[in-house]
Design an enzyme around this catalytic site. Structure first.
Site, PDB file in Angstrom:
ATOM      1  N   ASN A  10       0.867  -1.182   0.000  1.00  0.00           N
ATOM      2  CA  ASN A  10       0.000   0.000   0.000  1.00  0.00           C
ATOM      3  C   ASN A  10       0.902   1.230   0.000  1.00  0.00           C
ATOM      4  OD1 ASN A  10      -1.816   2.040   0.434  1.00  0.00           O
ATOM      5  ND2 ASN A  10      -2.331   1.451   2.536  1.00  0.00           N
ATOM      6  N   LYS A  12       0.071   4.224  -0.314  1.00  0.00           N
ATOM      7  CA  LYS A  12      -0.609   5.406   0.243  1.00  0.00           C
ATOM      8  C   LYS A  12      -0.406   6.605  -0.685  1.00  0.00           C
ATOM      9  CE  LYS A  12       0.123   3.461   4.784  1.00  0.00           C
ATOM     10  NZ  LYS A  12      -0.086   3.627   6.202  1.00  0.00           N
ATOM     11  N   GLU A 102      -7.129   4.617   7.630  1.00  0.00           N
ATOM     12  CA  GLU A 102      -6.896   6.045   7.361  1.00  0.00           C
ATOM     13  C   GLU A 102      -8.109   6.654   6.666  1.00  0.00           C
ATOM     14  OE1 GLU A 102      -3.130   5.643   5.367  1.00  0.00           O
ATOM     15  OE2 GLU A 102      -2.214   5.036   7.263  1.00  0.00           O
ATOM     16  N   GLU A 175      -5.748  -5.164  10.244  1.00  0.00           N
ATOM     17  CA  GLU A 175      -4.764  -4.103  10.443  1.00  0.00           C
ATOM     18  C   GLU A 175      -5.081  -3.343  11.734  1.00  0.00           C
ATOM     19  OE1 GLU A 175      -2.678  -2.970   6.559  1.00  0.00           O
ATOM     20  OE2 GLU A 175      -4.353  -1.615   6.830  1.00  0.00           O
ATOM     21  N   GLY A 181       1.940   2.153  10.730  1.00  0.00           N
ATOM     22  CA  GLY A 181       2.855   3.291  10.622  1.00  0.00           C
ATOM     23  C   GLY A 181       3.493   3.677  11.938  1.00  0.00           C
ATOM     24  N   SER A 221       2.997  -2.313  10.258  1.00  0.00           N
ATOM     25  CA  SER A 221       4.446  -2.289  10.488  1.00  0.00           C
ATOM     26  C   SER A 221       5.121  -3.626  10.185  1.00  0.00           C
ATOM     27  CB  SER A 221       4.778  -1.839  11.919  1.00  0.00           C
ATOM     28  OG  SER A 221       4.295  -0.531  12.133  1.00  0.00           O
TER      29      SER A 221
HETATM   30  C1  PEP Z   1      -1.039   0.081   5.903  1.00  0.00           C
HETATM   31  O1  PEP Z   1      -1.169   1.291   5.817  1.00  0.00           O
HETATM   32  O2  PEP Z   1      -1.844  -0.677   5.349  1.00  0.00           O
HETATM   33  C2  PEP Z   1       0.104  -0.430   6.666  1.00  0.00           C
HETATM   34  C3  PEP Z   1       0.098  -1.669   7.042  1.00  0.00           C
HETATM   35  O3  PEP Z   1       1.092   0.472   6.923  1.00  0.00           O
HETATM   36  P1  PEP Z   1       2.493   0.158   7.659  1.00  0.00           P
HETATM   37  O4  PEP Z   1       3.036  -1.114   7.087  1.00  0.00           O
HETATM   38  O5  PEP Z   1       3.364   1.350   7.329  1.00  0.00           O
HETATM   39  O6  PEP Z   1       2.197   0.052   9.104  1.00  0.00           O
END
Ligand code: PEP
Length: 259
Positions: A10, A12, A102, A175, A181, A221
């Site tokens: 992703n 973003k 988000e 998630e 993040g 993460s």
């Molecule tokens: C995400 O935004 O779907 C995500 C898992 O971000 P990160 O890996 O940066 O935590």
């Protein structure tokens, strides 16, 4: 039945078209074709990057899929600023993230909005744009202890009114918001517990056969260092990767961990 893992990046709101093409090319250059026998791979760049990124993979004859990060449920019309499923389909999008935290938090998406998007996506079985439906609790909900009920309700809301015949290609991503993040990953046991619970919810909704075949991803993460243990969990069928998908090296390392 063994589920083929899916590793999805992703991106973003990162990467202009030129930056996206460079990153896609780096991913392509480092990719070993036969990995795709064992793992499905997708990258989800911003809308404007979808076609250029897809062109890079097509030119290299590499079956890395592209996915969108959002979609609107109506097929066309006076919806300024929105993008429809037919638009995604025509440029060859294989996936669409739906209900990312988000979008829920920053853009006010509700369970009802997410359900309309899911229903619109799964309605088309030919050339499917597969939903990657994101669910996950906040830190407050986790600390309070009701996270399994919370995620169960999110899954039920997202798939309300969907028929079992429509969900063969759907993906769910667990998630936890507190892990996105933040550098604070769920432990493999924490992630496994919720992914198994999600599969139990899918069993209740759609039956054991669908639950056994549906992919449940972990996101939050995930990186080169922790992917191996997370992906080794019996109910974790891949990852939705944010930050670590923005560098070809770390993304490719995670793909390798899924082999
Ligand atoms: C995400 O935004 O779907 C995500 C898992 O971000 P990160 O890996 O940066 O935590």
């Amino acid at each position: 039945m063994a589920r083929k893992p899916l590793i999805a990046g992703n991106w973003k709101m990162n990467n202009t078209v030129s930056e996206a093409v460079v990153l896609a090319q780096e991913i392509s250059n480092g990719f070993e074709r036969d990995w795709l026998d064992h793992v499905d791979v997708a990258v989800c760049p911003p809308y404007v990057d979808l076609k250029p990124v897809r062109t890079v993979f097509e030119f290299d004859k590499l079956r890395i899929a592209v996915g969108a990060q959002n979609v609107f449920w109506e097929p066309s019309g006076a919806y300024t600023g929105e993008i429809s499923i037919p638009m995604l389909r025509e440029i060859g999008c294989g996936y669409c993230i739906v209900g990312h935290s988000e979008r829920r938090e920053l853009f006010g998406e509700t369970n009802e909005d997410i359900n309309r998007k899911v229903r619109a996506l799964v309605a088309e079985q030919l050339n499917p744009v597969r939903p990657i439906v994101c669910v996950g609790e906040s830190l407050a909900v986790r600390d309070e202890g009701s996270y399994l009920a919370y995620v169960d309700a999110q899954v039920r809301a997202a798939f309300a009114g969907v028929d079992v015949s429509e969900v063969a290609e759907a993906v769910i991503a667990y998630e936890p918001i507190w892990a996105i993040g933040t550098g604070r990953t769920a432990t493999p046991e924490q992630a496994q517990e919720v992914c198994a619970a999600i599969r139990a919810t899918v069993t209740e909704l759609f039956g054991a056969e669908r639950a056994v075949s549906m992919r449940v991803l972990y996101g939050g993460s995930m990186n080169e260092g922790n992917a191996s243990l997370l992906l080794a969990q019996p109910d974790i069928d891949g990852g939705l990767i944010g930050g670590a998908s923005l560098q070809a090296k770390s993304f490719l390392s995670i793909v390798r961990e899924a082999l």
